[in-house]
Design an enzyme around this catalytic site. Structure first.
Site, PDB file in Angstrom:
ATOM      1  N   LEU A  47      39.766  28.757  41.863  1.00 39.97           N
ATOM      2  CA  LEU A  47      40.887  27.861  41.547  1.00 39.97           C
ATOM      3  C   LEU A  47      41.636  27.388  42.782  1.00 39.97           C
ATOM      4  O   LEU A  47      42.386  26.416  42.719  1.00 39.97           O
ATOM      5  CB  LEU A  47      41.868  28.578  40.622  1.00 39.97           C
ATOM      6  CG  LEU A  47      41.438  28.663  39.169  1.00 39.97           C
ATOM      7  CD1 LEU A  47      42.462  29.448  38.392  1.00 39.97           C
ATOM      8  CD2 LEU A  47      41.285  27.277  38.585  1.00 39.97           C
ATOM      9  N   TYR A  70      55.466  34.007  41.775  1.00 39.55           N
ATOM     10  CA  TYR A  70      54.747  34.192  40.497  1.00 39.55           C
ATOM     11  C   TYR A  70      55.561  33.626  39.329  1.00 39.55           C
ATOM     12  O   TYR A  70      55.043  32.900  38.478  1.00 39.55           O
ATOM     13  CB  TYR A  70      54.474  35.681  40.310  1.00 39.55           C
ATOM     14  CG  TYR A  70      53.705  36.059  39.063  1.00 39.55           C
ATOM     15  CD1 TYR A  70      52.330  35.842  38.980  1.00 39.55           C
ATOM     16  CD2 TYR A  70      54.343  36.649  37.982  1.00 39.55           C
ATOM     17  CE1 TYR A  70      51.629  36.211  37.838  1.00 39.55           C
ATOM     18  CE2 TYR A  70      53.648  37.033  36.843  1.00 39.55           C
ATOM     19  CZ  TYR A  70      52.286  36.802  36.779  1.00 39.55           C
ATOM     20  OH  TYR A  70      51.588  37.170  35.645  1.00 39.55           O
ATOM     21  N   LYS A  80      54.687  30.559  36.737  1.00 40.35           N
ATOM     22  CA  LYS A  80      54.572  30.761  35.284  1.00 40.35           C
ATOM     23  C   LYS A  80      55.591  29.914  34.528  1.00 40.35           C
ATOM     24  O   LYS A  80      55.288  29.393  33.448  1.00 40.35           O
ATOM     25  CB  LYS A  80      54.733  32.247  34.943  1.00 40.35           C
ATOM     26  CG  LYS A  80      53.619  33.128  35.512  1.00 40.35           C
ATOM     27  CD  LYS A  80      52.254  32.698  35.013  1.00 40.35           C
ATOM     28  CE  LYS A  80      51.151  33.674  35.384  1.00 40.35           C
ATOM     29  NZ  LYS A  80      49.837  33.278  34.868  1.00 40.35           N
TER      30      LYS A  80
HETATM   31  P1  NAI Z   1      43.440  40.451  36.392  1.00 43.65           P
HETATM   32  O1  NAI Z   1      43.883  40.536  37.788  1.00 43.65           O
HETATM   33  O2  NAI Z   1      42.788  41.623  35.748  1.00 43.65           O
HETATM   34  O3  NAI Z   1      42.481  39.196  36.180  1.00 43.65           O
HETATM   35  C1  NAI Z   1      42.768  37.959  36.772  1.00 43.65           C
HETATM   36  C2  NAI Z   1      41.560  37.083  36.670  1.00 43.65           C
HETATM   37  O4  NAI Z   1      41.823  35.880  37.392  1.00 43.65           O
HETATM   38  C3  NAI Z   1      40.332  37.727  37.298  1.00 43.65           C
HETATM   39  O5  NAI Z   1      39.211  37.386  36.514  1.00 43.65           O
HETATM   40  C4  NAI Z   1      40.279  37.041  38.647  1.00 43.65           C
HETATM   41  O6  NAI Z   1      38.988  36.985  39.180  1.00 43.65           O
HETATM   42  C5  NAI Z   1      40.770  35.661  38.288  1.00 43.65           C
HETATM   43  N1  NAI Z   1      41.205  34.905  39.453  1.00 43.65           N
HETATM   44  C6  NAI Z   1      42.178  35.216  40.331  1.00 43.65           C
HETATM   45  N2  NAI Z   1      42.232  34.301  41.302  1.00 43.65           N
HETATM   46  C7  NAI Z   1      41.271  33.384  41.040  1.00 43.65           C
HETATM   47  C8  NAI Z   1      40.819  32.209  41.677  1.00 43.65           C
HETATM   48  N3  NAI Z   1      41.354  31.768  42.831  1.00 43.65           N
HETATM   49  N4  NAI Z   1      39.805  31.527  41.128  1.00 43.65           N
HETATM   50  C9  NAI Z   1      39.246  31.941  39.988  1.00 43.65           C
HETATM   51  N5  NAI Z   1      39.600  33.059  39.328  1.00 43.65           N
HETATM   52  C10 NAI Z   1      40.602  33.763  39.858  1.00 43.65           C
HETATM   53  O7  NAI Z   1      44.720  39.985  35.581  1.00 43.65           O
HETATM   54  P2  NAI Z   1      45.068  39.969  34.029  1.00 43.65           P
HETATM   55  O8  NAI Z   1      46.096  40.975  33.828  1.00 43.65           O
HETATM   56  O9  NAI Z   1      43.870  39.943  33.183  1.00 43.65           O
HETATM   57  O10 NAI Z   1      45.792  38.551  33.986  1.00 43.65           O
HETATM   58  C11 NAI Z   1      45.293  37.397  33.374  1.00 43.65           C
HETATM   59  C12 NAI Z   1      46.416  36.393  33.269  1.00 43.65           C
HETATM   60  O11 NAI Z   1      47.466  36.936  32.484  1.00 43.65           O
HETATM   61  C13 NAI Z   1      47.051  36.018  34.615  1.00 43.65           C
HETATM   62  O12 NAI Z   1      47.366  34.660  34.632  1.00 43.65           O
HETATM   63  C14 NAI Z   1      48.295  36.853  34.637  1.00 43.65           C
HETATM   64  O13 NAI Z   1      49.282  36.267  35.438  1.00 43.65           O
HETATM   65  C15 NAI Z   1      48.681  36.845  33.173  1.00 43.65           C
HETATM   66  N6  NAI Z   1      49.572  37.919  32.794  1.00 43.65           N
HETATM   67  C16 NAI Z   1      49.191  39.235  32.883  1.00 43.65           C
HETATM   68  C17 NAI Z   1      50.062  40.235  32.506  1.00 43.65           C
HETATM   69  C18 NAI Z   1      49.718  41.693  32.570  1.00 43.65           C
HETATM   70  O14 NAI Z   1      50.612  42.515  32.278  1.00 43.65           O
HETATM   71  N7  NAI Z   1      48.511  42.082  32.916  1.00 43.65           N
HETATM   72  C19 NAI Z   1      51.409  39.911  32.013  1.00 43.65           C
HETATM   73  C20 NAI Z   1      51.686  38.520  31.933  1.00 43.65           C
HETATM   74  C21 NAI Z   1      50.792  37.575  32.317  1.00 43.65           C
END
Ligand code: NAI
Length: 237
Positions: free
Chosen positions: A58, A145, A149
């Site tokens: 991304l 962040y 968001k």
């Molecule tokens: P995670 O860190 O486990 O997964 C993030 C995903 O995004 C991974 O698959 C990673 O490879 C991908 N990613 C990161 N940078 C990238 C890039 N430059 N290009 C392509 N892919 C990229 O995080 P999680 O927890 O699964 O988070 C998913 C979404 O949910 C995020 O947007 C996060 O901000 C949001 N979120 C998560 C929360 C939590 O408590 N875990 C709470 C609120 C929102």
């Protein structure tokens, strides 16, 4: 059985994105899983959690263009990928500000631009942006962040208004504390403090968020747009 659609999920290699890909596959859609980690994407396809995968970074406009060209027409876009680079605003490096905004907000916007023409032409589309509880509440130490968001939430509402007449719905999901790699790094003390503020008395699972995504992607959610669906156990109302 509702119509089979093609869904592309960004950041599908792990966590919430991986669970969302599986949930959409279970709902009968053809899922294209997108992320940087090819091995993890391949394993998702091998497990039957997605039909295909494409490499996507991304942070790179070229990579986004190439990934969508390879994926073909997309009916359901889930902008899930996101990163954190936390620190107090006073000491935050400009690079950390820009990297987070570039991935979480600009990256999502560029993905949306890639799918809009097709969705407008066929007069059907679902765009689901994974924002965060902190995009509504704010959170010290996460200026970059939170701004990304909150930006996603504003983008969601604007696009819902721009695209409603084309039968394209645009919604945001705001997860609370979900147990993934992103939150695994937090100290126990912080986790316990957060838990005390969650009426449902537990942290969320990726599947809790995936269920909301599956609903918003469905035919049944056709009259829901511009909505911010909170999946947070009640930690912010
Ligand atoms: P995670 O860190 O486990 O997964 C993030 C995903 O995004 C991974 O698959 C990673 O490879 C991908 N990613 C990161 N940078 C990238 C890039 N430059 N290009 C392509 N892919 C990229 O995080 P999680 O927890 O699964 O988070 C998913 C979404 O949910 C995020 O947007 C996060 O901000 C949001 N979120 C998560 C929360 C939590 O408590 N875990 C709470 C609120 C929102």
């Amino acid at each position: 059985m509702s119509q089979k659609r093609t869904a592309l999920v960004t950041g599908a290699s792990r966590g919430i994105g991986r669970a969302a890909a599986k949930a959409l596959t279970e709902a009968g859609h053809r899922v294209v899983a997108a992320a940087r980690d090819e091995e993890k994407l391949k394993s998702l396809v091998d497990e039957g959690g997605a039909a295909a995968w494409v490499k996507l970074d991304l942070a790179s406009a070229e990579s986004i263009k190439a990934a969508f060209a390879e994926a073909g027409a997309v009916d359901i876009l889930v902008n899930n990928a996101g990163i954190t680079k936390d620190g107090l605003a006073m000491r935050m490096k400009r690079e950390d500000w820009e990297t987070v905004l570039a991935t979480n907000l600009t990256g999502a916007f560029l993905c949306i631009q890639e799918v809009l023409r097709g969705m407008m032409k066929q007069q059907w589309g679902r765009i689901i942006n994974i924002a965060s509880v902190v995009g509504e509440s704010g959170n010290p130490g996460q200026a970059n962040y939170v701004a990304s968001k909150a930006g996603l939430i504003g983008l969601t509402k604007t696009l819902a208004q721009e695209l409603g007449s084309r039968n394209i719905t645009v919604n945001a999901v705001t997860p609370g504390f979900i147990e993934t790699d992103m939150t695994a790094v937090l100290k126990d003390e912080i986790k316990q403090k957060m838990l005390a503020g969650i009426p449902l008395g537990r942290f969320g699972k990726p599947e809790d968020v995936a269920a909301a995504v599956r609903y918003l992607a469905s035919e049944e959610a056709g009259y829901v747009t511009g909505c911010v669906l909170r999946v947070n156990g009640g930690m912010y109302m």
